[in-house]
Design a protein around this motif. Sequence first.
Motif, PDB file in Angstrom:
ATOM      1  N   SER A 105       0.835  -1.198   0.000  1.00 53.73           N
ATOM      2  CA  SER A 105       0.000   0.000   0.000  1.00 53.73           C
ATOM      3  C   SER A 105       0.873   1.252   0.000  1.00 53.73           C
ATOM      4  CB  SER A 105      -0.915   0.027   1.224  1.00 53.73           C
ATOM      5  OG  SER A 105      -1.828  -1.061   1.193  1.00 53.73           O
ATOM      6  N   ASN A 120      -2.894   4.306  -3.104  1.00 54.87           N
ATOM      7  CA  ASN A 120      -3.424   3.107  -3.758  1.00 54.87           C
ATOM      8  C   ASN A 120      -2.695   1.885  -3.233  1.00 54.87           C
ATOM      9  OD1 ASN A 120      -0.917   3.175  -5.133  1.00 54.87           O
ATOM     10  ND2 ASN A 120      -1.829   2.325  -6.992  1.00 54.87           N
ATOM     11  N   GLN A 122      -1.494  -2.474  -4.401  1.00 55.73           N
ATOM     12  CA  GLN A 122      -1.377  -3.501  -5.421  1.00 55.73           C
ATOM     13  C   GLN A 122      -1.174  -4.857  -4.747  1.00 55.73           C
ATOM     14  OE1 GLN A 122      -1.793  -3.357  -8.602  1.00 55.73           O
ATOM     15  NE2 GLN A 122      -1.332  -1.278  -9.304  1.00 55.73           N
ATOM     16  N   ARG A 161       2.044   6.682  -6.666  1.00 54.62           N
ATOM     17  CA  ARG A 161       1.166   5.505  -6.719  1.00 54.62           C
ATOM     18  C   ARG A 161       1.905   4.320  -7.324  1.00 54.62           C
ATOM     19  NH1 ARG A 161      -2.016   9.908  -7.968  1.00 54.62           N
ATOM     20  NH2 ARG A 161      -3.831  10.195  -6.607  1.00 54.62           N
TER      21      ARG A 161
END
Length: 392
Positions: A105, A120, A122, A161
């Motif tokens: 994160s 964001n 992943q 991000r």
Amino acid sequence: MNRRTFVRNLTATTVTTTAALVSSNRLLAADAPGAMWVYIGCYTGPKSKGIHAFRLDMKTGELVAKGLVAETVSPSFLALHPNGRLLYAANEVGNFAGTKGGGVSAFSVDPATGGLKFLNSQPTGGGGTCHLVVDKTGRNVLAANYGGGSVVVFPVDGQGRLKERATFIQHEGSSVDPRRQKGPHAHSINVSPDNHVAVVADLGLDKVMIYRFDSRKGKLTTNARAFATTKPGGGPRHFAFHPNGRFAYTNLEMASSVTAFAYDAKEGALEEVQTVSTLPAGFDGNNSTAETQVHPSGEFLYCSNRGHNSIAVFAINAKSGRLTHVGNTSTGGEIPRNFGIDPTGKFLIAANQKTDNLVVFRIDPKTGELKPTGHSAETPTPVCVKFLPGVG
């Protein structure tokens, strides 16, 4: 490559790395900032929901709690971007956002308030994401998956991000312990001082894997010297490069020891020079090591013991990189899974996972010994400590 070539290549790096070390020592000699933010990654559960923050007084070592600054699931390891405005967390879970495996994160940092804002996340594609690092350029986040035995690289966009992964490598193999080493367990990933090499300590393989790293593409490729082996059944866990770029160290979790390597930057090769115990003579209880770090001055190495509940202190020989055991200091709590050394080299903060406390020590600049400051703080299941300079 034979040993003579290894030593010649190692010597060739001395001029540039010595200059870097002198520069580092000058920074250490400068006046420290008045305070730093300290970010604590915590396993989530009944008592914690994510990342907590404290203000560290750089004169006294006092910690003042800011509280929870980001809700995120089990952020067991944290990494700050070189610009100090971004923070990344390894989400150590088996299922992240509906996807099998762990996650990473991204957060933006407000250096004035210490606050974090979610950007964001992943999925990593591997279970139990337990460690991560931002490369020296700030272009990529590299992460290690303990449960999955794999490593992954996420490029970072202009806002910090995480983009979709650019590299995923699955480790294969096993080692001698039938309980803990039936398969690979990538426990940490670090980049070399020149940013051209990434190393992965794999507890399940008893190997430190070595990769060439292309920061522009976010790509890892196998190095000509693909790995360095460690003591069978030792279980390499965390890894630290010496600031001079000539030495490196890994702690063996299962063997309660630290292995010192000579590092050849040109070849990206590691050559073992010594393995030493992290425990005092006569201790025969259960123990495992967790974190290992080199002091910013390059003069000392520290390793945490879970069971003995101490930080082992070693002096580093400037010519050979070999270690001399200075002593052990109680962490003032139980199961010190992690600790952090502030960038000025003045304080060490131990994170005691089982007893929910942080304890602040002052580092003796001459001996490396740890002296209690008398300051501590409560925080739920702390498992990672990171510092952000610049607070007034």
